[in-house]
Scaffold this motif. Structure first.
Motif, PDB file in Angstrom:
ATOM      1  N   ARG A 167       0.834  -1.212   0.000  1.00 54.34           N
ATOM      2  CA  ARG A 167       0.000   0.000   0.000  1.00 54.34           C
ATOM      3  C   ARG A 167       0.865   1.257   0.000  1.00 54.34           C
ATOM      4  NH1 ARG A 167      -2.806   1.174   4.057  1.00 54.34           N
ATOM      5  NH2 ARG A 167      -2.117  -0.355   5.616  1.00 54.34           N
ATOM      6  N   ALA A 168       1.922   1.257   0.820  1.00 54.72           N
ATOM      7  CA  ALA A 168       2.799   2.433   0.868  1.00 54.72           C
ATOM      8  C   ALA A 168       3.582   2.563  -0.437  1.00 54.72           C
ATOM      9  CB  ALA A 168       3.757   2.315   2.053  1.00 54.72           C
ATOM     10  N   GLY A 169       4.077   1.437  -0.961  1.00 57.05           N
ATOM     11  CA  GLY A 169       4.803   1.476  -2.225  1.00 57.05           C
ATOM     12  C   GLY A 169       3.917   1.939  -3.366  1.00 57.05           C
ATOM     13  N   ASN A 170       2.656   1.505  -3.362  1.00 58.27           N
ATOM     14  CA  ASN A 170       1.717   1.952  -4.391  1.00 58.27           C
ATOM     15  C   ASN A 170       1.463   3.453  -4.267  1.00 58.27           C
ATOM     16  OD1 ASN A 170      -0.527   1.428  -6.448  1.00 58.27           O
ATOM     17  ND2 ASN A 170      -1.700   2.276  -4.748  1.00 58.27           N
ATOM     18  N   ALA A 171       1.309   3.940  -3.038  1.00 55.13           N
ATOM     19  CA  ALA A 171       1.112   5.387  -2.841  1.00 55.13           C
ATOM     20  C   ALA A 171       2.306   6.168  -3.386  1.00 55.13           C
ATOM     21  CB  ALA A 171       0.905   5.688  -1.361  1.00 55.13           C
ATOM     22  N   ALA A 172       3.524   5.645  -3.143  1.00 52.17           N
ATOM     23  CA  ALA A 172       4.724   6.305  -3.666  1.00 52.17           C
ATOM     24  C   ALA A 172       4.715   6.301  -5.188  1.00 52.17           C
ATOM     25  CB  ALA A 172       5.972   5.601  -3.138  1.00 52.17           C
ATOM     26  N   ALA A 173       4.313   5.177  -5.788  1.00 58.16           N
ATOM     27  CA  ALA A 173       4.246   5.101  -7.248  1.00 58.16           C
ATOM     28  C   ALA A 173       3.194   6.057  -7.800  1.00 58.16           C
ATOM     29  CB  ALA A 173       3.939   3.667  -7.674  1.00 58.16           C
ATOM     30  N   CYS A 174       2.085   6.217  -7.068  1.00 59.82           N
ATOM     31  CA  CYS A 174       1.040   7.164  -7.491  1.00 59.82           C
ATOM     32  C   CYS A 174       1.584   8.597  -7.503  1.00 59.82           C
ATOM     33  CB  CYS A 174      -0.173   7.060  -6.570  1.00 59.82           C
ATOM     34  SG  CYS A 174      -1.057   5.479  -6.646  1.00 59.82           S
ATOM     35  N   VAL A 175       2.367   8.935  -6.465  1.00 61.18           N
ATOM     36  CA  VAL A 175       2.986  10.271  -6.428  1.00 61.18           C
ATOM     37  C   VAL A 175       3.974  10.417  -7.583  1.00 61.18           C
ATOM     38  CG1 VAL A 175       4.484  11.806  -5.097  1.00 61.18           C
ATOM     39  CG2 VAL A 175       2.647  10.562  -3.951  1.00 61.18           C
ATOM     40  N   ALA A 176       4.767   9.380  -7.840  1.00 60.17           N
ATOM     41  CA  ALA A 176       5.723   9.430  -8.951  1.00 60.17           C
ATOM     42  C   ALA A 176       5.007   9.670 -10.276  1.00 60.17           C
ATOM     43  CB  ALA A 176       6.523   8.133  -9.021  1.00 60.17           C
ATOM     44  N   ASN A 177       3.834   9.093 -10.418  1.00 56.24           N
ATOM     45  CA  ASN A 177       3.083   9.203 -11.670  1.00 56.24           C
ATOM     46  C   ASN A 177       2.442  10.581 -11.850  1.00 56.24           C
ATOM     47  OD1 ASN A 177       1.782   7.412 -13.980  1.00 56.24           O
ATOM     48  ND2 ASN A 177       0.120   8.640 -13.148  1.00 56.24           N
ATOM     49  N   CYS A 225      -5.827   6.712  -7.180  1.00 52.49           N
ATOM     50  CA  CYS A 225      -4.783   5.740  -7.492  1.00 52.49           C
ATOM     51  C   CYS A 225      -4.487   4.853  -6.284  1.00 52.49           C
ATOM     52  CB  CYS A 225      -3.527   6.487  -7.946  1.00 52.49           C
ATOM     53  SG  CYS A 225      -2.107   5.467  -8.387  1.00 52.49           S
ATOM     54  N   ILE A 226      -4.493   5.450  -5.103  1.00 54.49           N
ATOM     55  CA  ILE A 226      -4.273   4.688  -3.870  1.00 54.49           C
ATOM     56  C   ILE A 226      -5.433   3.732  -3.619  1.00 54.49           C
ATOM     57  CG2 ILE A 226      -4.150   4.891  -1.352  1.00 54.49           C
ATOM     58  CD1 ILE A 226      -2.561   7.497  -1.771  1.00 54.49           C
ATOM     59  N   ASP A 227      -6.657   4.229  -3.746  1.00 53.87           N
ATOM     60  CA  ASP A 227      -7.840   3.396  -3.496  1.00 53.87           C
ATOM     61  C   ASP A 227      -7.979   2.275  -4.520  1.00 53.87           C
ATOM     62  OD1 ASP A 227      -8.643   4.817  -1.246  1.00 53.87           O
ATOM     63  OD2 ASP A 227      -9.870   6.220  -2.400  1.00 53.87           O
ATOM     64  N   ASP A 228      -7.621   2.572  -5.770  1.00 56.70           N
ATOM     65  CA  ASP A 228      -7.798   1.593  -6.846  1.00 56.70           C
ATOM     66  C   ASP A 228      -6.656   0.583  -6.945  1.00 56.70           C
ATOM     67  OD1 ASP A 228     -10.112   2.923  -7.481  1.00 56.70           O
ATOM     68  OD2 ASP A 228      -9.257   4.049  -9.159  1.00 56.70           O
ATOM     69  N   LYS A 229      -5.634   0.737  -6.080  1.00 58.23           N
ATOM     70  CA  LYS A 229      -4.482  -0.194  -6.100  1.00 58.23           C
ATOM     71  C   LYS A 229      -3.846  -0.255  -7.484  1.00 58.23           C
ATOM     72  CE  LYS A 229      -6.905  -3.112  -2.707  1.00 58.23           C
ATOM     73  NZ  LYS A 229      -7.403  -4.474  -2.402  1.00 58.23           N
ATOM     74  N   THR A 230      -3.726   0.891  -8.109  1.00 53.04           N
ATOM     75  CA  THR A 230      -3.358   0.961  -9.520  1.00 53.04           C
ATOM     76  C   THR A 230      -2.053   0.260  -9.850  1.00 53.04           C
ATOM     77  OG1 THR A 230      -4.551   3.056  -9.733  1.00 53.04           O
ATOM     78  CG2 THR A 230      -2.916   2.556 -11.429  1.00 53.04           C
ATOM     79  N   PHE A 231      -1.053   0.391  -8.986  1.00 54.21           N
ATOM     80  CA  PHE A 231       0.267  -0.133  -9.329  1.00 54.21           C
ATOM     81  C   PHE A 231       0.680  -1.339  -8.479  1.00 54.21           C
ATOM     82  CE2 PHE A 231       0.509   4.467 -10.535  1.00 54.21           C
ATOM     83  CZ  PHE A 231       0.513   4.258 -11.910  1.00 54.21           C
ATOM     84  N   TRP A 232      -0.290  -2.018  -7.883  1.00 53.11           N
ATOM     85  CA  TRP A 232       0.025  -3.180  -7.048  1.00 53.11           C
ATOM     86  C   TRP A 232       0.729  -4.270  -7.860  1.00 53.11           C
ATOM     87  CZ3 TRP A 232      -2.953  -5.227  -2.341  1.00 53.11           C
ATOM     88  CH2 TRP A 232      -3.223  -4.183  -1.440  1.00 53.11           C
ATOM     89  N   SER A 233       0.181  -4.575  -9.021  1.00 50.77           N
ATOM     90  CA  SER A 233       0.760  -5.646  -9.840  1.00 50.77           C
ATOM     91  C   SER A 233       2.160  -5.274 -10.299  1.00 50.77           C
ATOM     92  CB  SER A 233      -0.142  -5.924 -11.050  1.00 50.77           C
ATOM     93  OG  SER A 233       0.390  -6.954 -11.843  1.00 50.77           O
TER      94      SER A 233
END
Length: 303
Positions: A167-177, A225-233
Motif C-alpha cells: 500500500r505504501a509502495g503503491n502510494a509512492a508510485a502514485c505520487v511518482a506518476n 490511485c491509492i484506493d484503486d491499487k493501480t500499481f500493485w501488480s
C-alpha cells in the motif's frame, strides 16, 4: 370389553399372510423414499463442497496468473531518479509486461549516482533514512548527486494482513506518476511516520494526508490511485525483479535485504546509523570515479 382396533385373531391364515406382505411392502416403500431423500441431501452437500473447492482453486490460479500491470510514469527503471532541486527525471511508463529500462549514468560527469532499494515497513530502511536523509538531500539539491529510489514490498507479511508495504509502495508510485517533483518529500514523510512491524501500518486515509503534506499536486488523482491499487501488480513484478537480479549498473547479483544502497554501483556495507561512515564511503567512491575518468596528462617531449 375390548376397546379400539381390530382383532387379528379373527383373520384367516391367508389374510394374516397378506396383511404381513402389505405391511412389509409399506415399510420397503418408506425406506426407499428415505434412501432417496438421503441421497439427494448427500449429493447436494457434495456439490456445495465441490463448488467451494473449484472456487478456491480458481481464486488461487487467478491470483497466480494475474496479468502484469502497467507501471507509473517516471519509474521506467523500476525506480524514480531525483536530481537537482529534487526534480524527478521524466521517463515514460512501462507497458504491462514490459522490461524495465535501467537508468544510464555517466561516472565521468562527476555526478554521484546513489540508488536505494527500500521497503517502507523496513525498520533498517527507516534507520538509514533518519541518519542520512539530510546529507543525501544536500548532495541532490546541489546537483552533486542523484538519488534513485526503488520501492519494494518484501514485508507485507509483517502488517497483520493489510499489505502495508504494498500500500505504501503503491502510494509512492502514485505520487511518482502524478506529482513526481514531490516524491522526495513524500518518501521522507513515509519514513518519518513509519509504523512498527507487526502492526497494520498507516491506513489509506493517513497515506493520502501525507501526500497532501508533501505538497503534491493532482491529489484527487493520487487518492483514486491509492484506493484503486493501480500499481500493485507492477510493484509485485518490480520486487520480483530486484530479488531475482541482477541489479543493473552494478556487480550485485540481487537484493538480499533492505535497504540495499549503491553508490556508483558499489554496495554500502557500513553501519546504517553512522552518517560519517556513509559520507566517507560516498567520498571514496566518488574519488575512484574521478581518478578513473580523468586521463593522466601526457608528458610534453623535451625540445
Amino acid at each position: 370389553m375390548t376397546t379400539g382396533g381390530s382383532d387379528d385373531s379373527r383373520l384367516t391364515k391367508n389374510q394374516r399372510r397378506e396383511a404381513a406382505r402389505e405391511k412389509a411392502k409399506q415399510l420397503r416403500e418408506e425406506q426407499r423414499k428415505k434412501d432417496i431423500r438421503n441421497r439427494v441431501i448427500l449429493i447436494g452437500s457434495l456439490s456445495v463442497v465441490v463448488i467451494a473447492i473449484i472456487v478456491g482453486i480458481t481464486l488461487v490460479i487467478t491470483s497466480t496468473l494475474k496479468p502484469a500491470g502497467p507501471g507509473p510514469l517516471n519509474m521506467a527503471s523500476d525506480g524514480i531518479q531525483i536530481g537537482q532541486d529534487f526534480k524527478a527525471v521524466p521517463t515514460p511508463a512501462l507497458a504491462a509486461g514490459e522490461d524495465p529500462v535501467p537508468t544510464v549514468n555517466d561516472p565521468a560527469s562527476g555526478v554521484i549516482d546513489i540508488r536505494m532499494y527500500v521497503d517502507y515497513l523496513c525498520p533498517f530502511c527507516g534507520q538509514f533514512e533518519a541518519t542520512n536523509n539530510e546529507q543525501i538531500g544536500e548532495l541532490v539539491q546541489s546537483g552533486a548527486a542523484t538519488v534513485e529510489i526503488h520501492p519494494l514490498t518484501i514485508l507485507d507479511r509483517s502488517s497483520l494482513g493489510t499489505k502495508y508495504s504494498t500500500r505504501a509502495g503503491n502510494a509512492a508510485a502514485c505520487v511518482a506518476n502524478y506529482s513526481p517533483d514531490q516524491f522526495w518529500a513524500f518518501n521522507g514523510l513515509l519514513f518519518s511516520n513509519q509504523p512498527a512491524e507487526s502492526t497494520e501500518g498507516l491506513d489509506n486515509d493517513t497515506l493520502k494526508d501525507l501526500v497532501s503534506q508533501a505538497g503534491a499536486t493532482a491529489t484527487d488523482d493520487i487518492d483514486a490511485c491509492i484506493d484503486d491499487k493501480t500499481f500493485w501488480s507492477w510493484l509485485e513484478d518490480a520486487t520480483s525483479r530486484a530479488l531475482k537480479g541482477p541489479l543493473p549498473n552494478s556487480d550485485e547479483a540481487a537484493v538480499t535485504g533492505t535497504p540495499t544502497v549503491l553508490v556508483n554501483g558499489q554496495k554500502y556495507s557500513g553501519a546504517l546509523d553512522d552518517a560519517d561512515a556513509f559520507s566517507s564511503f560516498v567520498v571514496q567512491v566518488a574519488g575512484e570515479a574521478y581518478s578513473t575518468a580523468t586521463p593522466t596528462p601526457t608528458p610534453t617531449p623535451a625540445g
